[in-house]
Scaffold this motif. Sequence first.
Motif, short mmCIF file in Angstrom:
data_model
loop_
_atom_site.label_atom_id
_atom_site.label_comp_id
_atom_site.label_asym_id
_atom_site.label_seq_id
_atom_site.Cartn_x
_atom_site.Cartn_y
_atom_site.Cartn_z
N GLU A 20 0.84 -1.21 0.00
CA GLU A 20 0.00 0.00 0.00
C GLU A 20 0.87 1.25 0.00
OE1 GLU A 20 -0.46 -2.64 2.01
OE2 GLU A 20 -2.29 -3.41 1.06
N VAL A 21 1.90 1.27 0.83
CA VAL A 21 2.80 2.43 0.88
C VAL A 21 3.52 2.60 -0.45
CG1 VAL A 21 4.96 3.28 1.92
CG2 VAL A 21 3.13 2.41 3.39
N ARG A 22 3.95 1.50 -1.03
CA ARG A 22 4.68 1.58 -2.31
C ARG A 22 3.76 2.07 -3.43
NH1 ARG A 22 6.30 -3.19 -3.98
NH2 ARG A 22 5.43 -4.55 -2.39
N ALA A 23 2.54 1.56 -3.43
CA ALA A 23 1.59 1.97 -4.48
C ALA A 23 1.27 3.46 -4.34
CB ALA A 23 0.32 1.15 -4.39
N ARG A 24 1.14 3.91 -3.10
CA ARG A 24 0.83 5.34 -2.89
C ARG A 24 1.97 6.21 -3.42
NH1 ARG A 24 -2.31 9.38 0.08
NH2 ARG A 24 -3.92 7.97 -0.59
N ARG A 25 3.20 5.80 -3.16
CA ARG A 25 4.36 6.58 -3.66
C ARG A 25 4.35 6.62 -5.19
NH1 ARG A 25 8.60 3.60 0.02
NH2 ARG A 25 8.15 4.64 1.98
N ARG A 26 4.10 5.47 -5.80
CA ARG A 26 4.12 5.42 -7.27
C ARG A 26 2.98 6.27 -7.84
NH1 ARG A 26 7.80 2.23 -10.00
NH2 ARG A 26 9.07 3.43 -8.61
N TRP A 27 1.83 6.22 -7.15
CA TRP A 27 0.67 7.01 -7.59
C TRP A 27 0.96 8.51 -7.47
CZ3 TRP A 27 -2.82 9.70 -4.12
CH2 TRP A 27 -3.93 10.25 -4.77
N LEU A 28 1.63 8.91 -6.39
CA LEU A 28 1.99 10.33 -6.24
C LEU A 28 2.95 10.77 -7.34
CD1 LEU A 28 2.40 10.56 -2.34
CD2 LEU A 28 0.63 11.65 -3.73
N GLU A 29 3.83 9.83 -7.77
CA GLU A 29 4.79 10.14 -8.84
C GLU A 29 4.10 10.23 -10.20
OE1 GLU A 29 8.46 7.43 -7.34
OE2 GLU A 29 7.75 7.01 -9.36
N LEU A 30 3.22 9.24 -10.45
CA LEU A 30 2.72 9.06 -11.83
C LEU A 30 1.26 9.44 -12.03
CD1 LEU A 30 4.33 5.59 -12.65
CD2 LEU A 30 5.19 7.82 -13.31
N GLY A 31 0.50 9.56 -10.92
CA GLY A 31 -0.93 9.86 -11.05
C GLY A 31 -1.71 8.65 -11.51
N GLY A 32 -2.92 8.85 -12.04
CA GLY A 32 -3.78 7.75 -12.47
C GLY A 32 -4.71 7.33 -11.35
N ASP A 33 -5.13 6.07 -11.40
CA ASP A 33 -6.08 5.55 -10.42
C ASP A 33 -5.30 4.76 -9.36
OD1 ASP A 33 -8.69 4.68 -9.45
OD2 ASP A 33 -8.06 2.72 -10.21
N GLU A 34 -5.45 5.15 -8.09
CA GLU A 34 -4.59 4.55 -7.05
C GLU A 34 -4.81 3.04 -6.92
OE1 GLU A 34 -4.56 6.57 -3.28
OE2 GLU A 34 -3.03 5.22 -2.47
N ALA A 35 -6.05 2.61 -7.00
CA ALA A 35 -6.33 1.16 -6.87
C ALA A 35 -5.68 0.38 -8.01
CB ALA A 35 -7.84 0.93 -6.86
N GLN A 36 -5.68 1.00 -9.19
CA GLN A 36 -5.06 0.31 -10.33
C GLN A 36 -3.53 0.27 -10.18
OE1 GLN A 36 -5.96 2.03 -14.16
NE2 GLN A 36 -4.56 0.57 -15.14
N VAL A 37 -2.98 1.35 -9.62
CA VAL A 37 -1.53 1.37 -9.39
C VAL A 37 -1.17 0.25 -8.41
CG1 VAL A 37 0.43 2.71 -8.53
CG2 VAL A 37 -1.31 3.84 -9.91
N LEU A 38 -1.97 0.10 -7.33
CA LEU A 38 -1.72 -0.96 -6.35
C LEU A 38 -1.79 -2.33 -7.01
CD1 LEU A 38 -1.26 -2.03 -3.46
CD2 LEU A 38 -3.73 -1.83 -3.08
N ALA A 39 -2.79 -2.53 -7.85
CA ALA A 39 -2.94 -3.83 -8.53
C ALA A 39 -1.73 -4.10 -9.43
CB ALA A 39 -4.23 -3.85 -9.34
N GLU A 40 -1.25 -3.08 -10.11
CA GLU A 40 -0.10 -3.28 -11.02
C GLU A 40 1.18 -3.57 -10.24
OE1 GLU A 40 0.39 -1.71 -14.63
OE2 GLU A 40 -1.59 -0.83 -14.88
N VAL A 41 1.35 -2.83 -9.11
CA VAL A 41 2.54 -3.05 -8.28
C VAL A 41 2.53 -4.49 -7.75
CG1 VAL A 41 3.46 -2.47 -5.98
CG2 VAL A 41 3.03 -0.65 -7.65
N MET A 42 1.36 -4.96 -7.30
CA MET A 42 1.28 -6.31 -6.73
C MET A 42 1.47 -7.38 -7.81
SD MET A 42 -1.50 -5.74 -3.71
CE MET A 42 -1.32 -7.33 -2.98
N ALA A 43 0.93 -7.12 -9.00
CA ALA A 43 1.10 -8.09 -10.09
C ALA A 43 2.57 -8.17 -10.49
CB ALA A 43 0.25 -7.67 -11.29
N ARG A 44 3.24 -7.02 -10.50
CA ARG A 44 4.66 -7.01 -10.89
C ARG A 44 5.51 -7.72 -9.83
NH1 ARG A 44 8.60 -2.78 -11.65
NH2 ARG A 44 7.16 -1.11 -11.16
N ASP A 45 5.21 -7.46 -8.54
CA ASP A 45 5.94 -8.16 -7.47
C ASP A 45 5.79 -9.67 -7.62
OD1 ASP A 45 6.55 -5.73 -6.34
OD2 ASP A 45 5.22 -5.95 -4.61
#
Length: 199
Positions: free
Chosen positions: A126-151
Amino acid sequence: MIFTVAIDGPAAAGKGTISRAVAAHFGFAHLDTGLLYRAVAARGGDPVAAAQALSPEDLARPGLRSLEAGAAASRVAAIPAVRAALARFQRRFARAEGGAVLDGRDIGTVICPEAEVKLYVTATPEVRARRRWLELGGDEAQVLAEVMARDARDMGRATSPLRKATDAEVIDTSDLSAEAAVARAIGIVRDSLAKSRIA
Ligand code: CDP
């Protein structure tokens, strides 16, 4: 002096910030190895040929930091021949005179197991997705899903999966400011440098 700092960990854990700051502090060279995989994917065509032909211009291509480029990178990064094509350059960089910091997924485990310092930088998804979302914008839930899929892809692949080296020190940045995380890393490197000078 040959001295390698290997910094591994999952997406958006703070590896880049720590690596740049450590390299600047000690005057070491820095290699963001994730950029190599991002550039291979962005070249398109056969990923193995792309990895073999990678040039400095490829690393300057716009758009390499996007979420999509990260997802594409983790797909080509699962191909053993792509990793093999990039390994020699990374190993040379790690053991070049003058000190080097490399950040990625397999630096302390595969590329440079003899690294003088190994750090495993992590944080909650959650913390990592929030950081990436602050950097790149977009939809936060989708950023979290992408971060988890990549991990999951990076930890689950057969060749050089992301995992903590047994002798790596963990820095969990979930509750740390960037300054505090950098200070911890610099302290660990300083102690190791002092020991290597005494030895
Ligand atoms: O910046 P972030 O942590 O999100 O990603 P990155 O370090 O730029 O890496 C992008 C992708 O490249 C990762 O998800 C991995 O699949 C791959 N990679 C790898 O396999 N080995 C490395 N040493 C570095 C990156």
